[in-house]
Design a protein around this motif. Structure first.
Motif, short mmCIF file in Angstrom:
data_model
loop_
_atom_site.label_atom_id
_atom_site.label_comp_id
_atom_site.label_asym_id
_atom_site.label_seq_id
_atom_site.Cartn_x
_atom_site.Cartn_y
_atom_site.Cartn_z
N ALA A 245 -14.72 54.37 24.29
CA ALA A 245 -14.70 52.91 24.49
C ALA A 245 -14.35 52.58 25.94
CB ALA A 245 -13.69 52.28 23.54
N TYR A 246 -13.42 53.33 26.51
CA TYR A 246 -13.02 53.08 27.90
C TYR A 246 -14.17 53.33 28.87
CZ TYR A 246 -11.00 54.21 32.46
OH TYR A 246 -10.74 54.28 33.81
N ARG A 247 -14.90 54.42 28.67
CA ARG A 247 -15.99 54.78 29.59
C ARG A 247 -17.14 53.79 29.50
NH1 ARG A 247 -15.50 60.99 27.64
NH2 ARG A 247 -13.57 61.48 28.74
N ILE A 248 -17.42 53.29 28.32
CA ILE A 248 -18.50 52.30 28.18
C ILE A 248 -18.20 51.07 29.03
CG2 ILE A 248 -19.71 50.77 26.57
CD1 ILE A 248 -18.97 52.80 24.37
N LYS A 249 -16.97 50.58 28.91
CA LYS A 249 -16.58 49.40 29.69
C LYS A 249 -16.58 49.69 31.18
CE LYS A 249 -13.61 47.61 26.01
NZ LYS A 249 -12.20 47.35 25.60
N LYS A 254 -23.49 47.84 27.76
CA LYS A 254 -23.53 46.74 26.81
C LYS A 254 -23.24 47.25 25.40
CE LYS A 254 -24.38 42.60 25.18
NZ LYS A 254 -23.41 41.50 25.36
N TYR A 255 -23.76 48.43 25.10
CA TYR A 255 -23.55 49.04 23.79
C TYR A 255 -23.10 50.48 23.95
CZ TYR A 255 -26.14 45.16 21.67
OH TYR A 255 -26.55 43.92 21.26
N GLY A 256 -22.30 50.94 22.99
CA GLY A 256 -21.98 52.35 22.85
C GLY A 256 -22.37 52.78 21.45
N ILE A 257 -23.06 53.90 21.35
CA ILE A 257 -23.52 54.37 20.04
C ILE A 257 -22.99 55.77 19.81
CG2 ILE A 257 -25.49 54.86 18.55
CD1 ILE A 257 -26.13 52.63 21.46
N VAL A 258 -22.18 55.92 18.77
CA VAL A 258 -21.68 57.23 18.36
C VAL A 258 -22.69 57.83 17.40
CG1 VAL A 258 -19.88 58.48 17.12
CG2 VAL A 258 -19.27 56.59 18.66
N VAL A 259 -23.14 59.04 17.70
CA VAL A 259 -24.10 59.74 16.85
C VAL A 259 -23.45 61.04 16.40
CG1 VAL A 259 -26.35 60.86 16.77
CG2 VAL A 259 -26.08 58.74 18.05
N THR A 260 -23.21 61.18 15.10
CA THR A 260 -22.59 62.40 14.59
C THR A 260 -23.33 62.92 13.37
OG1 THR A 260 -20.60 63.32 13.55
CG2 THR A 260 -20.92 60.95 13.32
N THR A 261 -23.52 64.24 13.33
CA THR A 261 -24.15 64.85 12.16
C THR A 261 -23.19 64.86 10.99
OG1 THR A 261 -23.43 67.03 12.92
CG2 THR A 261 -25.65 66.31 13.55
N ASP A 262 -21.91 64.58 11.25
CA ASP A 262 -20.88 64.54 10.21
C ASP A 262 -20.55 63.08 9.90
OD1 ASP A 262 -18.56 64.93 8.63
OD2 ASP A 262 -18.13 66.82 9.62
N THR A 263 -19.31 62.66 10.09
CA THR A 263 -18.90 61.29 9.83
C THR A 263 -18.00 60.79 10.95
OG1 THR A 263 -16.97 62.04 8.56
CG2 THR A 263 -18.99 61.56 7.31
N VAL A 264 -17.83 59.47 11.00
CA VAL A 264 -16.85 58.84 11.88
C VAL A 264 -15.62 58.55 11.03
CG1 VAL A 264 -16.34 56.84 13.34
CG2 VAL A 264 -18.65 57.83 13.33
N SER A 265 -14.45 58.96 11.49
CA SER A 265 -13.24 58.78 10.70
C SER A 265 -12.95 57.30 10.49
CB SER A 265 -12.05 59.45 11.39
OG SER A 265 -11.65 58.71 12.53
N ASN A 266 -12.22 56.99 9.43
CA ASN A 266 -11.87 55.59 9.13
C ASN A 266 -11.03 54.98 10.24
OD1 ASN A 266 -13.23 55.56 6.66
ND2 ASN A 266 -11.45 56.32 5.54
N ASP A 267 -10.14 55.77 10.83
CA ASP A 267 -9.31 55.27 11.93
C ASP A 267 -10.17 54.89 13.14
OD1 ASP A 267 -6.98 55.53 10.51
OD2 ASP A 267 -6.47 57.51 11.34
N ALA A 268 -11.18 55.71 13.43
CA ALA A 268 -12.07 55.41 14.55
C ALA A 268 -12.89 54.16 14.27
CB ALA A 268 -12.99 56.60 14.82
N LYS A 269 -13.37 54.01 13.04
CA LYS A 269 -14.14 52.82 12.66
C LYS A 269 -13.28 51.56 12.79
CE LYS A 269 -17.32 55.12 9.45
NZ LYS A 269 -17.73 55.29 8.04
N LYS A 270 -12.03 51.66 12.35
CA LYS A 270 -11.12 50.51 12.44
C LYS A 270 -10.89 50.13 13.89
CE LYS A 270 -6.50 48.97 11.03
NZ LYS A 270 -5.23 49.35 10.35
#
Length: 337
Positions: A245-249, A254-270
């Motif tokens: 998030a820091y590097r995007i700003k 304008k957008y940052g897109i996380v692409v993972t073959t697994d999952t994004v943790s609930n804490d990261a989503k929050k």
């Protein structure tokens, strides 16, 4: 030709929508004869667009590579999308070598043949002593043991010829395969191809962005927008979310897109949800191979629609009527058809 064919229909819809919003007396005084735009108004239009080529001091320090890969690399990337194949390759990278018996227990013969045809794994011969089972050597060419020759090499312990010892096929990764899995280069190729198929020009896609000791996997500058991709072949956790998030700003994404073959943790989503509420920068995430393949085209479509909206905003401001809902509906209708 398609644009010219659809233009009268779109113009009629805009005219009807404007007349429906204003009362009859005001609508009667309006001129609905469509004229070519003037240079002065086009200048106003350009001032509403953000020029991504106006580099900040941080931008000038950014280093990157243009995406560069072969048709064979695309085939390899597509193969590694298969989770079972990818896990086998990663396991083999950890073990260094694996026997023919073990390989048949973890992956299908057909996929092994594909891996070999793409020069991702190589077969060698492991020679062990029949007397105490110690490893004598590993050879890639059986001519080395010179079967039937008087000067053929022998085991220093039991004095047998090497061709008389235990000979077991073993497999290991080639340098090409190591290159593809190191830093998930296969993912960069796969995502780049998905972006290109979705309408992004290849020259707009940059890899391995580095600045001030910070790294980002993929940067795209298209549709007058800059957006970044973070690629992970594992769970994306809260510890990954903060720096992304820091590097995007910092680099005006304008957008940052996380692409993972697994999952994004609930804490990261929050955390991302909170960031999206408080910032002009928006962060999205795509999980699993199916979610990625379905999500990339939708994101590119959203980017293009955003640019169209930005482009027509000055026209809406000038006439006092929001043209976007009509044009958006028309575009989506044409996409569906």
């Amino acid at each position: 030709d398609i644009v010219e064919e659809k233009k009268p229909e779109l113009l009629n819809e805009i005219e009807d929508a404007i007349k429906a919003k204003f009362d009859g007396r005001r609508a009667r005084g309006m001129d609905f004869e469509w004229k070519p735009q003037t240079v002065s108004f086009l200048r106003v239009l350009r001032t509403h667009s953000h020029d991504i080529n106006e580099d900040s001091e941080d931008d000038k320090k950014v280093k990157y590579l243009l995406s560069n890969y072969s048709t064979e690399d695309i085939k390899i990337a597509d193969l590694l999308v298969n989770k079972q194949v990818r896990q086998f390759v990663i396991r083999l990278a950890q073990l260094k070598k694996i026997t023919n018996k073990d390989i048949n227990e973890t992956i299908k013969t057909k996929e092994i043949e594909i891996l070999r045809s793409l020069n991702l794994i190589k077969e060698e011969k492991l020679i062990t002593c029949k007397q105490d089972q110690h490893t004598i050597c590993i050879i890639s060419n059986e001519d080395y043991i010179q079967k039937g020759q008087k000067n053929a090499p022998r085991c220093s312990l039991c004095n047998r010829y090497l061709f008389e010892e235990n000979i077991v096929p073993v497999f290991s990764l080639t340098e090409k395969c190591k290159e593809m899995i190191n830093n998930s280069k296969w993912m960069q190729i796969w995502i780049t191809e998905l972006l290109i198929k979705s309408g992004i020009k290849k020259e707009r896609i940059k890899w391995g962005i580095e600045a001030n000791g910070e790294e980002l996997d993929i940067m795209v500058e298209d549709y007058n927008l800059r957006f970044f991709f973070e690629l992970k072949d594992r769970e994306f956790g809260l510890g990954d979310a903060y720096p992304f998030a820091y590097r995007i700003k910092r680099y005006a994404g304008k957008y940052g897109i996380v692409v993972t073959t697994d999952t994004v943790s609930n804490d990261a989503k929050k955390y991302f949800a909170e960031e999206n509420e408080d910032s002009a920068t928006k962060i999205k995430w795509l999980e699993g191979s199916n979610g990625i393949e379905e999500g990339i085209p939708k994101i590119v479509e959203e980017m293009s629609l955003s640019q169209i909206n930005q482009t027509i905003q000055p026209f809406s401001d000038r006439i006092g009527f929001n043209l976007w809902p009509i044009i958006e509906s028309k575009i989506k209708q044409n996409i569906t058809n």
